[in-house]
Design a protein around this motif. Structure first.
Motif, PDB file in Angstrom:
ATOM      1  N   SER A 189     -14.685 -47.681 -75.919  1.00  0.00           N
ATOM      2  CA  SER A 189     -14.847 -47.847 -77.372  1.00  0.00           C
ATOM      3  C   SER A 189     -14.148 -46.739 -78.146  1.00  0.00           C
ATOM      4  N   VAL A 190     -14.189 -45.516 -77.581  1.00  0.00           N
ATOM      5  CA  VAL A 190     -13.498 -44.395 -78.238  1.00  0.00           C
ATOM      6  C   VAL A 190     -11.988 -44.633 -78.251  1.00  0.00           C
ATOM      7  N   ASP A 191     -11.454 -45.125 -77.118  1.00  0.00           N
ATOM      8  CA  ASP A 191     -10.017 -45.415 -77.057  1.00  0.00           C
ATOM      9  C   ASP A 191      -9.631 -46.502 -78.075  1.00  0.00           C
ATOM     10  N   LYS A 192     -10.488 -47.534 -78.140  1.00  0.00           N
ATOM     11  CA  LYS A 192     -10.206 -48.588 -79.110  1.00  0.00           C
ATOM     12  C   LYS A 192     -10.209 -48.048 -80.531  1.00  0.00           C
ATOM     13  N   THR A 193     -11.159 -47.178 -80.799  1.00  0.00           N
ATOM     14  CA  THR A 193     -11.241 -46.594 -82.141  1.00  0.00           C
ATOM     15  C   THR A 193     -10.003 -45.752 -82.439  1.00  0.00           C
ATOM     16  N   LYS A 194      -9.558 -44.964 -81.436  1.00  0.00           N
ATOM     17  CA  LYS A 194      -8.352 -44.147 -81.632  1.00  0.00           C
ATOM     18  C   LYS A 194      -7.136 -45.029 -81.887  1.00  0.00           C
ATOM     19  N   ASP A 195      -7.026 -46.120 -81.089  1.00  0.00           N
ATOM     20  CA  ASP A 195      -5.898 -47.039 -81.302  1.00  0.00           C
ATOM     21  C   ASP A 195      -5.937 -47.638 -82.703  1.00  0.00           C
ATOM     22  N   MET A 196      -7.124 -47.995 -83.136  1.00  0.00           N
ATOM     23  CA  MET A 196      -7.256 -48.549 -84.489  1.00  0.00           C
ATOM     24  C   MET A 196      -6.859 -47.521 -85.537  1.00  0.00           C
ATOM     25  N   LEU A 197      -7.248 -46.252 -85.293  1.00  0.00           N
ATOM     26  CA  LEU A 197      -6.864 -45.200 -86.246  1.00  0.00           C
ATOM     27  C   LEU A 197      -5.353 -45.009 -86.271  1.00  0.00           C
ATOM     28  N   ASN A 198      -4.735 -45.043 -85.064  1.00  0.00           N
ATOM     29  CA  ASN A 198      -3.278 -44.920 -85.028  1.00  0.00           C
ATOM     30  C   ASN A 198      -2.606 -46.091 -85.730  1.00  0.00           C
ATOM     31  N   ASN A 199      -3.173 -47.279 -85.512  1.00  0.00           N
ATOM     32  CA  ASN A 199      -2.620 -48.452 -86.195  1.00  0.00           C
ATOM     33  C   ASN A 199      -2.803 -48.345 -87.705  1.00  0.00           C
ATOM     34  N   VAL A 200      -3.916 -47.792 -88.099  1.00  0.00           N
ATOM     35  CA  VAL A 200      -4.146 -47.625 -89.540  1.00  0.00           C
ATOM     36  C   VAL A 200      -3.104 -46.692 -90.132  1.00  0.00           C
ATOM     37  N   SER A 201      -2.799 -45.623 -89.448  1.00  0.00           N
ATOM     38  CA  SER A 201      -1.795 -44.692 -89.958  1.00  0.00           C
ATOM     39  C   SER A 201      -0.425 -45.371 -90.043  1.00  0.00           C
ATOM     40  N   SER A 202      -0.088 -46.136 -88.986  1.00  0.00           N
ATOM     41  CA  SER A 202       1.206 -46.831 -89.027  1.00  0.00           C
ATOM     42  C   SER A 202       1.223 -47.892 -90.128  1.00  0.00           C
ATOM     43  N   ASP A 203       0.091 -48.616 -90.265  1.00  0.00           N
ATOM     44  CA  ASP A 203       0.012 -49.605 -91.343  1.00  0.00           C
ATOM     45  C   ASP A 203       0.112 -48.937 -92.715  1.00  0.00           C
ATOM     46  N   GLU A 204      -0.464 -47.772 -92.814  1.00  0.00           N
ATOM     47  CA  GLU A 204      -0.401 -47.054 -94.089  1.00  0.00           C
ATOM     48  C   GLU A 204       1.030 -46.676 -94.439  1.00  0.00           C
ATOM     49  N   THR A 205       1.768 -46.202 -93.442  1.00  0.00           N
ATOM     50  CA  THR A 205       3.173 -45.841 -93.704  1.00  0.00           C
ATOM     51  C   THR A 205       3.999 -47.069 -94.077  1.00  0.00           C
ATOM     52  N   SER A 206       3.754 -48.201 -93.358  1.00  0.00           N
ATOM     53  CA  SER A 206       4.510 -49.419 -93.687  1.00  0.00           C
ATOM     54  C   SER A 206       4.160 -49.918 -95.089  1.00  0.00           C
TER      55      SER A 206
END
Length: 395
Positions: A189-206
């Motif tokens: 669950s922690v890994d999934k949360t980290k991946d989601m956070l990384n995706n959020v950062s990438s989505d934010e930049t896009s």
């Protein structure tokens, strides 16, 4: 402020101000705590010696233990030992409980006085409501008792199962497996949360890059709009001229439409008026025809009466002397005259047969010519009357 007011309401003999707790004042705190403990339990014996540090610690522990066991109030011993504003907050816990108890007692005594005053008052509505509530509670108690009885009946089997589960030794291997599985799930669950956070950062930049592009496109469109607004089109003059012609044509159309509507309304009014006149003329002609028919019938009746009277005239003509001269010596009845009956009916006729026939023929011819003349005059007058009415109507 609340603390001082509550202590005054509880009956503390000494006046307390918050200025007394600006600096540590352990003596006053100890005195207040002893008084509060006595309010809870008058027979409680608390050591009041607070001269040394050991005595103070022992005193604070004794007060905290008493409040935890008797009043179920947990106090912070460190703050009480500070004997400043933080100690006031801890003592406020105790005084608030005593103050609420005093208020509850006052309200209960007030309710008791009200019950004594209203003892002889009878409120049927409240009694009915209480009766309904009592019935509902009785039914609930019965159902809960039945369910409790069923559960207690199952207690024998459940006791054995509970005892077996408690007496069973705990296997370390199974416990380790369960803990490892739980840790693994948490890590996933922690890994999934980290991946989601990384995706959020990438989505934010896009999204930021897209917003920047949209802003640049908006600026270009605004500039283009300003240039288009500043430049006058080549066909604008012709457009304005055609628009003026259209406005004039519309005004002409509106005027003609109004005139046409007015004329149609006038035509409808005229047709309606003509229809009313025609109906009125028909009614008048119908009435005149009815009157003429009535007049004709009346004249026919009067002519019939005149004929009857003319038929009776030959009987009355001549004087009594002439009748006596013409009368024969022996009277005999005529063949053409009717016989008199027993009812005294009138005998029509003449003593001389030939003369009576000639007279009746002359009378009949006279009546026939008179009737023909009357019918001709009547039809002529009716025609003249209809022509006069029609001419007056259409004029």
């Amino acid at each position: 402020t609340y603390f001082t007011e509550m202590m005054r309401a509880l009956g503390y003999p000494r006046l307390i101000s918050m200025e007394n707790f600006r600096t540590p004042n352990f003596t006053l705190v100890a005195e207040i705590l002893i008084w509060l403990v006595k309010r809870y339990e008058p027979q409680m014996d608390i050591p009041s010696d607070v001269d040394t540090e050991t005595d103070r610690i022992f005193f604070i522990k004794a007060v905290a233990q008493f409040m935890a066991t008797k009043a179920h109030i947990k106090v912070n011993t460190k703050r009480l030992y500070q004997a400043d504003g933080y100690a006031v907050k801890e003592m406020l816990k105790i005084t608030s409980v005593l103050y609420s108890a005093m208020k509850t007692k006052e309200m209960a005594s007030g309710d008791k006085v009200e019950e004594d005053n209203s003892k002889f008052k009878f409120d049927l509505g409240s009694k009915i409501a209480d009766l309904k509530a009592a019935r509902q509670l009785a039914s609930e108690i019965t159902s809960k008792g039945a369910s409790l009885y069923d559960l207690l009946g199952k207690e024998v089997d459940l006791r054995e199962m509970r005892t077996a589960a408690i007496s069973r030794p705990l296997e370390i291997n199974e416990t380790e497996k369960a803990l490892r599985a739980a840790i693994k799930e948490v890590l996933e669950s922690v890994d999934k949360t980290k991946d989601m956070l990384n995706n959020v950062s990438s989505d934010e930049t896009s999204l930021e890059s897209k917003m920047e592009k949209k802003k640049q496109e908006l600026e270009r469109n605004q500039k283009r709009l300003q240039t288009l607004q500043s430049v006058r089109p080549a066909f604008m003059d012709e457009y304005e001229k055609i628009e003026e012609d259209l406005q004039k044509q519309y005004e002409t159309y509106v005027e003609k439409f109004r005139n046409l509507s007015f004329l149609e309304q006038q035509l409808e009014d005229y047709h309606r008026l003509e229809q009313d006149r025609f109906e009125e003329t028909e009614n008048t002609l119908r009435m005149m025809q009815h009157k003429l028919r009535e007049e004709e019938r009346r004249l026919m009746r009067s002519g019939a009466k005149d004929e009857d009277s003319d038929m009776d005239i030959p009987e009355d003509e001549g004087s009594d002397s002439d009748m006596e001269d013409r009368r024969p010596s022996k009277p005999r009845p005529t063949r053409n005259g009717p016989m008199t009956g027993r009812g005294g009916a009138r005998l029509v006729g003449n003593m001389q047969g030939g003369d009576s026939e000639e007279v009746s023929k002359g009378v009949t011819m006279t009546m026939t010519s008179t009737k023909k003349n009357y019918i001709y005059i009547h039809s002529f007058l009716e025609t003249q009357l209809i022509h006069s009415i029609l001419s007056d109507t259409y004029q």
